[in-house]
Design an enzyme around this catalytic site. Sequence first.
Site, PDB file in Angstrom:
ATOM      1  N   ASP A 166       0.998  -1.168   0.077  1.00  0.00           N
ATOM      2  CA  ASP A 166      -0.094   0.134  -0.115  1.00  0.00           C
ATOM      3  C   ASP A 166       1.056   1.367   0.021  1.00  0.00           C
ATOM      4  O   ASP A 166       2.221   1.126   0.281  1.00  0.00           O
ATOM      5  CB  ASP A 166      -0.867   0.028   1.297  1.00  0.00           C
TER       6      ASP A 166
ATOM      7  N   ASP B 106       0.022   5.343   0.863  1.00  0.00           N
ATOM      8  CA  ASP B 106      -0.368   6.279   1.852  1.00  0.00           C
ATOM      9  C   ASP B 106      -0.522   5.650   3.161  1.00  0.00           C
ATOM     10  O   ASP B 106      -1.556   4.648   3.451  1.00  0.00           O
ATOM     11  CB  ASP B 106      -1.661   7.131   1.798  1.00  0.00           C
TER      12      ASP B 106
ATOM     13  N   ASP C  38      -1.615  -0.483   5.953  1.00  0.00           N
ATOM     14  CA  ASP C  38      -2.183   0.128   7.015  1.00  0.00           C
ATOM     15  C   ASP C  38      -3.724   0.158   7.554  1.00  0.00           C
ATOM     16  O   ASP C  38      -4.016   0.798   8.494  1.00  0.00           O
ATOM     17  CB  ASP C  38      -1.382   1.413   7.269  1.00  0.00           C
TER      18      ASP C  38
END
Length: 271
Positions: free
Chosen positions: A13, A15, A214
Amino acid sequence: MFSIQQPLLVFSDLDGTLLDSHSYDWQPAAPWLSRLREANVPVILCSSKTSAEMLYLQKTLGLQGLPLIAENGAVIQLAEQWQDIDGFPRIISGISHGEISQVLNTLREKEHFKFTTFDDVDDATIAEWTGLSRSQAALTQLHEASVTLIWRDSDERMAQFTARLNELGLQFMQGARFWHVLDASAGKDQAANWIIATYQQLSGKRPTTLGLGDGPNDAPLLEVMDYAVIVKGLNREGVHLHDEDPARVWRTQREGPEGWREGLDHFFSAR
């Protein structure tokens, strides 16, 4: 376990994981990115961002030419050397951005849901929301198979909105900052599995996979990985997997690229 020398794919991922959520800094991860590149380990970016955004970031990170997963799996950008694959350079799953926008406009007009999409504003507004430059913000509007929005209604209305989307064959997905609407058939997990199968077909051996994320929208991706790093994030819901065997899953103490580096250190440096 596994090593950096064996056939390996790293899915990440952006951001809040490889990039800092606020500054977009990635330098803490730079040494590992260099080491993986030198070992010919593909780092496959996987995000809600548009392919235009991700191609720019891919070049910045020194990962150009590799496949990537955009718009939460609704778009797969193929590797440069996969030109003989049908759909090159991109495979798009489900209905188009334009069709989704029409659905959302109808729901907003007839059922009075309150939200603001990236199509409703200009690049200057998106730059204010995100901290990006205007030129980078303009890339965020180049959706091909999803719509990004800010929800401005109640939780109760959100549940109703989600149900209406599901009835229409769409899904409503929470990202690090924004919400995303895409075809119900699309997902980071399906896109990752397709890429894994393609590498296996080309090499004759299934690669070991490591995923890093996240947020809740990273859970489907991490579920299909052999090993997973859950980077400490800002989202209050966090990431919860069905199989959180400590031998397979590592939760970091640090956020963003510091956590990304911590996860790689955990799975590689001790081996």
